[in-house]
Design a protein around this motif. Structure first.
Motif, mmCIF file in Angstrom:
data_model
loop_
_atom_site.group_PDB
_atom_site.id
_atom_site.type_symbol
_atom_site.label_atom_id
_atom_site.label_comp_id
_atom_site.label_asym_id
_atom_site.label_seq_id
_atom_site.Cartn_x
_atom_site.Cartn_y
_atom_site.Cartn_z
ATOM 1 N N GLN A 127 59.255 -45.216 4.070
ATOM 2 C CA GLN A 127 57.819 -45.885 3.957
ATOM 3 C C GLN A 127 56.605 -44.751 3.996
ATOM 4 O OE1 GLN A 127 57.856 -48.794 6.377
ATOM 5 N NE2 GLN A 127 58.722 -50.614 5.850
ATOM 6 N N GLU A 128 56.714 -44.459 5.038
ATOM 7 C CA GLU A 128 56.599 -42.647 5.504
ATOM 8 C C GLU A 128 56.544 -41.798 4.132
ATOM 9 O OE1 GLU A 128 57.297 -41.003 8.891
ATOM 10 O OE2 GLU A 128 56.839 -42.495 10.046
ATOM 11 N N MET A 129 57.614 -41.397 3.125
ATOM 12 C CA MET A 129 56.827 -40.579 2.467
ATOM 13 C C MET A 129 56.385 -41.090 1.308
ATOM 14 S SD MET A 129 61.377 -39.147 2.821
ATOM 15 C CE MET A 129 60.393 -38.481 0.499
ATOM 16 N N GLU A 130 56.159 -42.414 0.819
ATOM 17 C CA GLU A 130 55.838 -43.273 -0.155
ATOM 18 C C GLU A 130 54.253 -43.344 -0.120
ATOM 19 O OE1 GLU A 130 57.343 -47.249 0.023
ATOM 20 O OE2 GLU A 130 59.376 -46.348 -1.568
ATOM 21 N N LYS A 131 53.701 -43.014 1.575
ATOM 22 C CA LYS A 131 52.311 -43.140 1.629
ATOM 23 C C LYS A 131 51.737 -41.657 1.565
ATOM 24 C CE LYS A 131 52.202 -46.397 5.168
ATOM 25 N NZ LYS A 131 51.471 -47.472 6.896
ATOM 26 N N ALA A 132 52.612 -41.113 1.712
ATOM 27 C CA ALA A 132 52.202 -39.109 1.946
ATOM 28 C C ALA A 132 52.283 -39.503 0.366
ATOM 29 C CB ALA A 132 53.338 -38.397 2.033
ATOM 30 N N GLN A 133 53.443 -39.622 -0.266
ATOM 31 C CA GLN A 133 53.264 -39.329 -2.098
ATOM 32 C C GLN A 133 51.895 -39.957 -2.591
ATOM 33 O OE1 GLN A 133 56.600 -41.259 -3.264
ATOM 34 N NE2 GLN A 133 57.730 -38.677 -4.158
ATOM 35 N N GLU A 134 51.386 -40.949 -2.515
ATOM 36 C CA GLU A 134 50.132 -41.574 -2.575
ATOM 37 C C GLU A 134 49.042 -41.157 -2.587
ATOM 38 O OE1 GLU A 134 48.348 -43.933 -4.743
ATOM 39 O OE2 GLU A 134 50.645 -44.131 -4.470
ATOM 40 N N ALA A 135 49.099 -40.864 -1.175
ATOM 41 C CA ALA A 135 48.131 -39.765 -0.414
ATOM 42 C C ALA A 135 47.418 -38.413 -0.853
ATOM 43 C CB ALA A 135 47.996 -39.201 1.336
ATOM 44 N N LEU A 136 48.684 -38.343 -2.007
ATOM 45 C CA LEU A 136 48.501 -36.788 -2.512
ATOM 46 C C LEU A 136 47.619 -37.213 -3.950
ATOM 47 C CD1 LEU A 136 52.223 -35.083 -2.805
ATOM 48 C CD2 LEU A 136 50.467 -34.159 -2.005
ATOM 49 N N LYS A 137 47.836 -38.653 -4.565
ATOM 50 C CA LYS A 137 47.013 -38.770 -5.413
ATOM 51 C C LYS A 137 45.143 -38.856 -5.051
ATOM 52 C CE LYS A 137 46.238 -42.226 -9.364
ATOM 53 N NZ LYS A 137 46.843 -42.807 -9.734
ATOM 54 N N GLU A 138 44.784 -38.588 -3.668
ATOM 55 C CA GLU A 138 43.449 -38.904 -3.638
ATOM 56 C C GLU A 138 43.520 -36.804 -3.365
ATOM 57 O OE1 GLU A 138 42.023 -40.785 -4.083
ATOM 58 O OE2 GLU A 138 43.585 -41.804 -4.667
ATOM 59 N N LYS A 139 44.296 -36.206 -3.320
ATOM 60 C CA LYS A 139 44.242 -34.774 -2.916
ATOM 61 C C LYS A 139 43.636 -34.276 -3.672
ATOM 62 C CE LYS A 139 46.750 -34.605 1.981
ATOM 63 N NZ LYS A 139 47.131 -34.189 2.351
ATOM 64 N N THR A 140 42.644 -32.808 -4.039
ATOM 65 C CA THR A 140 42.858 -32.406 -4.781
ATOM 66 C C THR A 140 42.694 -30.436 -4.765
ATOM 67 O OG1 THR A 140 40.737 -31.992 -5.072
ATOM 68 C CG2 THR A 140 41.438 -33.813 -6.170
ATOM 69 N N VAL A 141 43.131 -29.963 -6.136
ATOM 70 C CA VAL A 141 43.016 -28.095 -6.266
ATOM 71 C C VAL A 141 42.488 -28.357 -6.525
ATOM 72 C CG1 VAL A 141 45.639 -27.979 -4.998
ATOM 73 C CG2 VAL A 141 45.675 -28.229 -7.259
ATOM 74 N N GLN A 142 42.169 -26.952 -7.450
ATOM 75 C CA GLN A 142 41.413 -25.880 -7.782
ATOM 76 C C GLN A 142 42.166 -24.534 -8.169
ATOM 77 O OE1 GLN A 142 36.956 -25.672 -7.274
ATOM 78 N NE2 GLN A 142 36.474 -28.066 -8.399
ATOM 79 N N GLY A 143 42.477 -24.753 -9.364
ATOM 80 C CA GLY A 143 42.845 -23.317 -10.982
ATOM 81 C C GLY A 143 41.581 -22.335 -11.278
ATOM 82 N N THR A 144 41.416 -21.135 -11.628
ATOM 83 C CA THR A 144 40.602 -20.226 -11.655
ATOM 84 C C THR A 144 41.615 -19.650 -13.038
ATOM 85 O OG1 THR A 144 40.022 -18.864 -9.956
ATOM 86 C CG2 THR A 144 38.776 -21.033 -9.955
ATOM 87 N N ALA A 145 40.396 -19.280 -13.539
ATOM 88 C CA ALA A 145 40.643 -17.320 -14.349
ATOM 89 C C ALA A 145 39.634 -16.920 -14.516
ATOM 90 C CB ALA A 145 42.111 -18.130 -15.280
ATOM 91 N N GLY A 146 39.611 -15.630 -15.215
ATOM 92 C CA GLY A 146 38.419 -14.848 -15.757
ATOM 93 C C GLY A 146 37.156 -14.658 -14.250
ATOM 94 N N GLY A 147 37.690 -15.220 -13.150
ATOM 95 C CA GLY A 147 36.667 -14.914 -12.254
ATOM 96 C C GLY A 147 35.845 -16.046 -11.839
ATOM 97 N N GLY A 148 36.926 -16.955 -12.036
ATOM 98 C CA GLY A 148 35.959 -18.258 -11.902
ATOM 99 C C GLY A 148 35.452 -19.399 -13.392
ATOM 100 N N VAL A 149 35.469 -18.243 -14.821
ATOM 101 C CA VAL A 149 34.732 -18.763 -15.948
ATOM 102 C C VAL A 149 35.367 -20.097 -16.217
ATOM 103 C CG1 VAL A 149 33.193 -16.341 -16.288
ATOM 104 C CG2 VAL A 149 36.135 -17.232 -17.369
ATOM 105 N N VAL A 150 36.712 -20.199 -15.655
ATOM 106 C CA VAL A 150 37.449 -21.898 -15.766
ATOM 107 C C VAL A 150 37.909 -21.835 -14.566
ATOM 108 C CG1 VAL A 150 39.718 -22.654 -17.341
ATOM 109 C CG2 VAL A 150 38.001 -20.681 -18.244
ATOM 110 N N THR A 151 37.985 -23.054 -14.876
ATOM 111 C CA THR A 151 38.028 -23.609 -13.663
ATOM 112 C C THR A 151 39.134 -25.133 -13.924
ATOM 113 O OG1 THR A 151 36.394 -22.772 -12.109
ATOM 114 C CG2 THR A 151 37.280 -24.913 -10.890
#
Length: 103
Positions: free
Chosen positions: A16-40
């Motif tokens: 149950q804890e793992m399922e909650k943690a997996q669902e919480a991942l949907k709300e977390k975001t990350v950003q990747g960039t290239a070209g010094g931030g011209v594409v995000t």
């Protein structure tokens, strides 16, 4: 038999804890960039791309291949960061095991 029942309760609680943690991942975001931030690229912890931002200076009609490379690089950077987020959040449940299909 009592120990088996107790162990099964612990396994169910962990699941149950793992399922909650997996669902919480949907709300977390990350950003990747290239070209010094011209594409995000922004993605969530379920590896869903949420947005793509391209600054005007990245768009050169005479060099579409460069823009394609920037987008690809930003996506790969984003996915790497999502994998790190998943490992950080879910690693405590798997103790470093890579369980196919779990995430």
């Amino acid at each position: 038999m009592k120990n088996m029942n107790q162990m099964m309760k612990q396994v169910k609680k962990l699941q149950q804890e793992m399922e909650k943690a997996q669902e919480a991942l949907k709300e977390k975001t990350v950003q990747g960039t290239a070209g010094g931030g011209v594409v995000t690229i922004t993605a969530n912890g379920h590896k869903e791309i949420l947005s793509v931002k391209i600054k005007p200076e990245a768009v050169d009609p005479d060099d579409i291949e460069m823009l394609q490379d920037l987008i690809l690089t930003a996506i790969n950077d984003t996915m790497k960061q999502v994998d790190e987020l998943i490992q950080k959040d879910m690693g405590k449940y798997t103790n470093g095991l890579n369980i196919p299909g779990l995430f």
